[in-house]
Design a protein around this motif. Sequence first.
Motif, PDB file in Angstrom:
ATOM      1  N   ARG A  70       0.833  -1.195   0.000  1.00 38.93           N
ATOM      2  CA  ARG A  70       0.000   0.000   0.000  1.00 38.93           C
ATOM      3  C   ARG A  70       0.861   1.236   0.000  1.00 38.93           C
ATOM      4  NH1 ARG A  70      -5.111  -1.081   4.035  1.00 38.93           N
ATOM      5  NH2 ARG A  70      -5.839  -2.978   3.043  1.00 38.93           N
ATOM      6  N   ARG A  71       0.404   2.205  -0.804  1.00 46.05           N
ATOM      7  CA  ARG A  71       1.146   3.457  -0.837  1.00 46.05           C
ATOM      8  C   ARG A  71       0.718   4.296   0.354  1.00 46.05           C
ATOM      9  NH1 ARG A  71       0.300   7.499  -5.714  1.00 46.05           N
ATOM     10  NH2 ARG A  71       0.954   5.719  -6.924  1.00 46.05           N
ATOM     11  N   GLY A  72       1.693   4.822   1.067  1.00 49.66           N
ATOM     12  CA  GLY A  72       1.429   5.673   2.220  1.00 49.66           C
ATOM     13  C   GLY A  72       2.730   6.062   2.860  1.00 49.66           C
ATOM     14  N   SER A  73       2.668   6.902   3.877  1.00 51.05           N
ATOM     15  CA  SER A  73       3.896   7.379   4.500  1.00 51.05           C
ATOM     16  C   SER A  73       4.676   6.261   5.139  1.00 51.05           C
ATOM     17  CB  SER A  73       3.549   8.438   5.555  1.00 51.05           C
ATOM     18  OG  SER A  73       2.634   7.910   6.494  1.00 51.05           O
ATOM     19  N   THR A 166      -6.465  20.476   3.023  1.00 47.46           N
ATOM     20  CA  THR A 166      -7.252  19.244   3.151  1.00 47.46           C
ATOM     21  C   THR A 166      -6.394  18.050   2.740  1.00 47.46           C
ATOM     22  OG1 THR A 166      -9.245  20.493   2.590  1.00 47.46           O
ATOM     23  CG2 THR A 166      -9.383  18.096   2.494  1.00 47.46           C
ATOM     24  N   GLN A 167      -6.497  16.982   3.517  1.00 47.64           N
ATOM     25  CA  GLN A 167      -5.659  15.807   3.245  1.00 47.64           C
ATOM     26  C   GLN A 167      -6.479  14.527   3.363  1.00 47.64           C
ATOM     27  OE1 GLN A 167      -2.237  14.071   5.890  1.00 47.64           O
ATOM     28  NE2 GLN A 167      -1.296  15.577   4.523  1.00 47.64           N
ATOM     29  N   GLY A 168      -6.365  13.677   2.330  1.00 46.44           N
ATOM     30  CA  GLY A 168      -7.002  12.367   2.358  1.00 46.44           C
ATOM     31  C   GLY A 168      -5.985  11.303   2.753  1.00 46.44           C
ATOM     32  N   GLY A 169      -5.670  10.413   1.814  1.00 44.50           N
ATOM     33  CA  GLY A 169      -4.713   9.358   2.101  1.00 44.50           C
ATOM     34  C   GLY A 169      -3.262   9.775   1.960  1.00 44.50           C
ATOM     35  N   ASN A 170      -3.025  10.999   1.501  1.00 44.62           N
ATOM     36  CA  ASN A 170      -1.667  11.537   1.314  1.00 44.62           C
ATOM     37  C   ASN A 170      -0.831  10.655   0.396  1.00 44.62           C
ATOM     38  OD1 ASN A 170       0.434  13.344   1.580  1.00 44.62           O
ATOM     39  ND2 ASN A 170       1.102  12.591   3.580  1.00 44.62           N
ATOM     40  N   THR A 171      -1.428  10.257  -0.719  1.00 49.35           N
ATOM     41  CA  THR A 171      -0.716   9.433  -1.696  1.00 49.35           C
ATOM     42  C   THR A 171      -0.373  10.205  -2.964  1.00 49.35           C
ATOM     43  OG1 THR A 171      -2.793   8.653  -2.663  1.00 49.35           O
ATOM     44  CG2 THR A 171      -1.862   7.333  -0.879  1.00 49.35           C
ATOM     45  N   GLY A 172      -0.601  11.521  -2.957  1.00 50.12           N
ATOM     46  CA  GLY A 172      -0.366  12.332  -4.144  1.00 50.12           C
ATOM     47  C   GLY A 172       1.096  12.410  -4.531  1.00 50.12           C
ATOM     48  N   LEU A 173       1.335  12.712  -5.813  1.00 50.39           N
ATOM     49  CA  LEU A 173       2.692  12.728  -6.351  1.00 50.39           C
ATOM     50  C   LEU A 173       3.139  14.111  -6.823  1.00 50.39           C
ATOM     51  CD1 LEU A 173       2.450   9.409  -8.424  1.00 50.39           C
ATOM     52  CD2 LEU A 173       3.421   9.708  -6.143  1.00 50.39           C
ATOM     53  N   SER A 235      -4.601   2.945   0.254  1.00 53.11           N
ATOM     54  CA  SER A 235      -4.429   4.113   1.120  1.00 53.11           C
ATOM     55  C   SER A 235      -5.235   5.327   0.670  1.00 53.11           C
ATOM     56  CB  SER A 235      -2.951   4.509   1.185  1.00 53.11           C
ATOM     57  OG  SER A 235      -2.143   3.441   1.604  1.00 53.11           O
ATOM     58  N   CYS A 236      -5.433   5.485  -0.630  1.00 55.50           N
ATOM     59  CA  CYS A 236      -6.063   6.719  -1.130  1.00 55.50           C
ATOM     60  C   CYS A 236      -7.535   6.783  -0.760  1.00 55.50           C
ATOM     61  CB  CYS A 236      -5.877   6.831  -2.646  1.00 55.50           C
ATOM     62  SG  CYS A 236      -6.708   5.559  -3.623  1.00 55.50           S
ATOM     63  N   HIS A 237      -8.025   8.011  -0.589  1.00 53.72           N
ATOM     64  CA  HIS A 237      -9.424   8.248  -0.254  1.00 53.72           C
ATOM     65  C   HIS A 237     -10.197   8.635  -1.509  1.00 53.72           C
ATOM     66  CE1 HIS A 237      -8.433   9.435   4.217  1.00 53.72           C
ATOM     67  NE2 HIS A 237      -7.923   8.276   3.866  1.00 53.72           N
ATOM     68  N   ILE A 238     -11.466   8.271  -1.544  1.00 56.47           N
ATOM     69  CA  ILE A 238     -12.272   8.585  -2.714  1.00 56.47           C
ATOM     70  C   ILE A 238     -12.392  10.098  -2.912  1.00 56.47           C
ATOM     71  CG2 ILE A 238     -14.455   8.465  -1.427  1.00 56.47           C
ATOM     72  CD1 ILE A 238     -13.844   7.382  -5.112  1.00 56.47           C
ATOM     73  N   GLY A 239     -12.399  10.856  -1.823  1.00 59.18           N
ATOM     74  CA  GLY A 239     -12.456  12.312  -1.951  1.00 59.18           C
ATOM     75  C   GLY A 239     -11.219  12.871  -2.621  1.00 59.18           C
ATOM     76  N   GLY A 240     -10.061  12.317  -2.267  1.00 61.79           N
ATOM     77  CA  GLY A 240      -8.819  12.736  -2.912  1.00 61.79           C
ATOM     78  C   GLY A 240      -8.773  12.332  -4.364  1.00 61.79           C
TER      79      GLY A 240
END
Length: 559
Positions: A70-73, A166-173, A235-240
């Motif tokens: 899973r992608r995440g911190s 605003t922060q969801g799963g914090n998987t952005g690039l 990890s990612c959120h649907i909102g993100g």
Amino acid sequence: MATAAAAGTGTRTARAMVPRLASRWPVWLFQWRAACTPGAFVQQRTWAGASRTPSWGRLRGVASISPLVRRGSSSTSSQAPEVVLTCERYPVRRLPFSTVSEEDLAAFERIVPRRVITDPEELAASNVDWLRTMRGCSKVLLKPRTSEEVSHILRYCHEKNLAVNTQGGNTGLVGGSVPVFDEIILSTALMNQVISFQDISGILVCQAGCILEELNRYVEERDFIMPLDLGAKGSCHIGGNLATNAGGLRFLRYGSLRGTVLGLEVVLADGTILNCLTSLRKDNTGYDLKQLFIGSEGTLGVITAVSILCPPKPRAVNVAFLGCPGFAEVLQTFSTCKRMLGEILSAYEFMDAECMQLVRQHLHLTSPVQESPFYVLVETSGSRMEHDDEKLSSFLEYALGSGLVTDGTLATDQRKIKMLWALRERITEALGRDGYVYKYDVSLPVDRLYDLVTDMRARLGSKAKHVVGYGHLGDGNLHLNVTAEAFSPSLLGDLEPYVYEWTAGQRGSVSAEHGVGFKKQSVLGYSKPPEALQLMQQLKALLDPQGILNPYKTLPTRA
């Protein structure tokens, strides 16, 4: 009544404000330095590994492929060096927002009791992006559970001129999900409830903090699937996903989120709740306001709930992993796929030999086919196995006999399908272990897609460790990645703006699916005319006149 997004069978992988007295907050919280000074650059670790094996006809040599991480911190080693502050690495100035006071913290505690995070250790992960190239200095993280709580938070921040990230799963690039300075982090992690699901139509209504993979499990139990699939699904959120208008692996079959999202609930900068959470397939009354917020990356409002159309779960899924002798054959194989597979073609992904080298070296995944200059992953999904098998067998026989494909393997059961998908989905992870990564996510005419990779290899020479190309060929999306031992301003100068100029020369887009975020806001002009940028600025000023929502992101900074 809202129900929790239940965990089901395995999938492909990878209101009220309660007054409360606030305790005294630590002194360090208010010791903010308004200006940052230049500093050192991040250096990421390198790793090593090996091995591969060939075959055709049945899946061999892939037993060592592990499930998708899973992608995440947490994916980054705890021994990795501290990430340099964004305000030290990049030439950016803090805008005149207020700083969080003890009075503000007490107000937040009344709005979201016991969900105001100020512990530096808990904040550390939320301040750093997944690529570990950006780090903010936020001292406060808020965890609302309802749209009403989000509304109270934003109304307060609007009145006090406090910036919000605003922060969801914090998987952005592209640095869109982490603060640049000390913006308050508003996490949607606790907004994770399924509100309703219509078994006949397949329409799902849920909160924005639901994790994509868990939503897919929920609807799969009801014989549907999510129209979106990503490597970061765990990890990612649907909102993100909506805020960035994510594309992903099912785009070829089910299209953009702009077509599958039926409605949104959004909280505006002043706390107004905009409830456009319709579940209607057809609604031709006035402007389609939801489209403003899809892809706006939290700069126009905070998405708190979504209504989305889910397609029926396919009864038959097959994945073929093929080796091709050249990119011309990759293109011809795609044309052949469309012609021979038709409606059952659901994904067509490609990767070059250097990608395979990196997943072998760093992740110890083995190739199930003979070494080739290019590899393609073809997925089919339909309603009847016999029908799909017949079409797929005819395609594979033709492709192999005509020389378009030199080797390949086929998987029909879920375990082996996941193993083949891991070779494609874990490329990003392997790149991260190779060193510092310069990432470019561009849309180009399909016939020119790989020319940019070839051009960059010649341009950079030995300055780069690896220059790789992979992506969603079916929708013209190239992921160009360049790795080096450490961040280098000189190498960055060779890459930018050259990559963007090259892309603009082909009338392409500088962001296909990752969004704009912080890293690309200054290059938006390569893909949009001045008139469009001006209109975007006007919309931002109308909906967020103080600019408190995700500042420094998406739109070019005004002089």
